[in-house]
Structure formats: structure tokens, C-alpha cells
Design a protein around this motif. Structure first.
Motif, PDB file in Angstrom:
ATOM      1  N   ALA A  86      26.866  51.145   7.044  1.00 44.59           N
ATOM      2  CA  ALA A  86      26.935  50.073   8.130  1.00 44.59           C
ATOM      3  C   ALA A  86      26.693  48.515   7.462  1.00 44.59           C
ATOM      4  N   VAL A  87      27.198  47.531   8.217  1.00 44.07           N
ATOM      5  CA  VAL A  87      27.142  46.151   7.659  1.00 44.07           C
ATOM      6  C   VAL A  87      26.254  45.653   8.792  1.00 44.07           C
ATOM      7  N   GLU A  88      25.007  44.836   8.198  1.00 47.35           N
ATOM      8  CA  GLU A  88      23.819  44.336   8.979  1.00 47.35           C
ATOM      9  C   GLU A  88      24.237  42.862   9.637  1.00 47.35           C
ATOM     10  N   GLN A  89      23.759  42.717  10.707  1.00 46.63           N
ATOM     11  CA  GLN A  89      24.160  41.370  11.455  1.00 46.63           C
ATOM     12  C   GLN A  89      23.321  40.316  10.941  1.00 46.63           C
ATOM     13  N   THR A  90      21.863  40.673  11.068  1.00 38.27           N
ATOM     14  CA  THR A  90      20.878  39.466  10.927  1.00 38.27           C
ATOM     15  C   THR A  90      19.931  39.867   9.714  1.00 38.27           C
ATOM     16  N   ALA A  91      19.063  38.925   9.382  1.00 38.93           N
ATOM     17  CA  ALA A  91      17.889  39.100   8.427  1.00 38.93           C
ATOM     18  C   ALA A  91      16.887  38.167   9.084  1.00 38.93           C
ATOM     19  N   HIS A  92      15.661  38.776   8.812  1.00 38.73           N
ATOM     20  CA  HIS A  92      14.364  37.950   9.356  1.00 38.73           C
ATOM     21  C   HIS A  92      13.787  37.205   8.106  1.00 38.73           C
ATOM     22  N   LYS A  93      13.169  36.126   8.536  1.00 37.38           N
ATOM     23  CA  LYS A  93      12.433  35.067   7.645  1.00 37.38           C
ATOM     24  C   LYS A  93      11.203  35.840   7.067  1.00 37.38           C
ATOM     25  N   ASN A  94      10.519  36.470   8.161  1.00 35.16           N
ATOM     26  CA  ASN A  94       9.046  36.738   8.128  1.00 35.16           C
ATOM     27  C   ASN A  94       9.004  38.392   7.830  1.00 35.16           C
TER      28      ASN A  94
END
Length: 250
Positions: A86-94
Motif C-alpha cells: 500500500a501507498v500511504e496518503q498522509t502523515a501526522h506531525k504528532n
């Protein structure tokens, strides 16, 4: 050889050992990739497994991107509970102050604020992943996918060649039927090192323009046949990303 201006440079990294994963398939796949896919696509694979640790990542990635000036960055990690790529759309800062890394350290809230204080709570890639995944599915339509899925850990469930990648295929184990999928879009990169490196990639690439970054999760590939499949799938993904990126720039 294509003119330098027509060459797409893709920087690729894979992770090292952590927890119950002594041989991380993300680096096993990355380390077997060729240096080029054509005269116009050159791969720069970091020659060591990236430590599954916050501070080595935050110290290394900005330097790698500054040194190589890639057009696209692809980071690879493993999702042991998945049977698909899978390719991932977003990443979180925290969230990176919760689970210690292999050095038994976290990325504290104070460190996060000092490094990323001006960044939004999450970042999304500038790549059109919907288009990328459609191309990726087409390019992997004739790949055989061998996986170990549930049941006896020594029993291999061999996938048949699909007529269309991304569709569901029945895998029978002990009379049970499981549905598994080959390559897909996802938005669940997590808040451990996979999410951390993806956010770092996007921050650094964003400094020079668009966040032409992708993160791919691979399943728990173990034997050489499975790793080879992972290499094929990754090559297809890089081609899909580059094709989509070039067409969007026209």
C-alpha cells in the motif's frame, strides 16, 4: 543516455530491524533494486538500513535530500499484519512521543515543537496517489503474489495470477476463505517510525516546492521468492509514480 534535464532521480530508503522483525523486508527490497529503470529513471538507494529510531531519521533525511536533490522520494516500511502492498496518503506531525524506538527513545513534544512547530497537524503528498495506484495496479496485473497468511506459519498460500490487479482473490487455508488484495491506496501510516520518516520526507521536500513523496508499506515478506516479488512491485510503483508525476507536470 537521456539528457540530464530529462532524468528523474528517485531517492529510496528502507528500514532496519525492530521488535520481532530481525530482517526488515523494506530494506531487503530496497537493497535489491537496480540503479536505473531506464535511461530516464535513476534510483538512488540509501546503502544501509535506516535505523528504526527517531533521532537518526531526523538527522539523516534532511542531509540525504539536500545532498541528492531528488525529484521524488520513496520511503519503504513493513506492516507485518498486512498481506498487501500500500501507498500511504498522509502523515501526522504528532504522536511520536508515545512509543519508544529501538534506542528506547521517543521524539518528545518539546523536540517536535522545536523542529516542526510551524507545520500543520498532518501533511499529504503532492503526488496524485489515486492516479498512481491505478497505474500501479495495471503494472502489477501479471505478478504472482506468494504470501504466508494465517494458519500454520509454515504453510504458504500461493496466489494465482490475477486478471486485474487490486481485485480480490480467494485464498483457501484449512477450509477457510480469506480475501486479500495486492496493491492499494491507504491512509494509515501510523505514528511510529513509518509515519515519522514520511512526515520528515514531506517537510524537507516541501522546502524546495511540492511534496513529491510516497511511502509504501510492504507485507512481512520472508523468503527470497517473496522479496523478489517485493522488488517487482516496487519497480512497478516507481514507474507508476514517475509516469503520473511527469504527466501532471505537462
Amino acid at each position: 543516455m537521456a539528457p540530464l534535464s530529462n532524468i528523474t532521480k528517485v531517492l529510496i530508503t528502507g528500514f532496519g530491524a525492530f521488535q520481532d522483525v530481525p530482517n526488515n523486508p523494506s530494506y531487503e527490497v530496497a537493497s535489491r533494486l537496480p540503479t536505473s529503470l531506464s535511461d530516464s529513471i535513476h534510483l538512488v538507494v540509501y546503502p544501509s538500513a535506516i535505523p528504526v529510531a527517531y533521532h537518526p531519521v531526523i538527522n539523516l533525511i534532511p542531509n540525504l535530500i539536500q545532498t541528492h536533490q531528488p525529484d521524488i522520494v520513496l520511503s519503504i516500511g513493513v506492516a507485518p499484519g498486512r498481506s498487501y502492498f500500500a501507498v500511504e496518503q498522509t502523515a501526522h506531525k504528532n504522536g511520536y512521543n508515545r512509543v519508544p524506538d529501538v534506542e528506547n527513545k521517543t521524539f518528545t513534544a518539546a523536540e517536535n515543537d522545536a523542529v516542526w512547530g510551524s507545520q500543520p497537524p498532518q501533511l499529504s503528498t503532492s503526488l496524485d496517489l489515486e492516479d498512481v495506484v491505478e497505474r500501479w495496479q495495471d503494472l502489477t496485473s501479471n505478478i504472482r503474489f506468494p504470501f504466508e497468511i494465517g494458519g500454520d506459519p509454515k504453510a504458504k498460500a500461493k496466489r494465482i495470477t490475477k486478471s486485474m490487479a487490486g481485485s480480490f482473490v480467494d485464498v483457501r487455508l484449512g477450509g477457510n476463505v480469506m480475501q486479500v488484495e495486492d496493491v492499494r491506496w491507504s491512509d494509515n501510516v501510523g505514528t511510529y517510525l513509518c509515519g515519522f520518516i514520511y512526515f520528515t520526507d514531506m517537510v524537507e521536500m516541501g522546502k524546495a516546492g511540492k511534496r513529491n513523496v510516497a511511502f509504501m508499506h510492504v507485507p512481512m515478506l520472508e523468503d527470497e521468492e517473496e522479496i523478489t516479488t517485493g522488488v517487482e512491485v516496487t519497480v512497478a510503483l516507481v514507474k507508476a509514480i514517475v509516469e503520473s508525476w511527469k504527466e501532471s507536470a505537462v
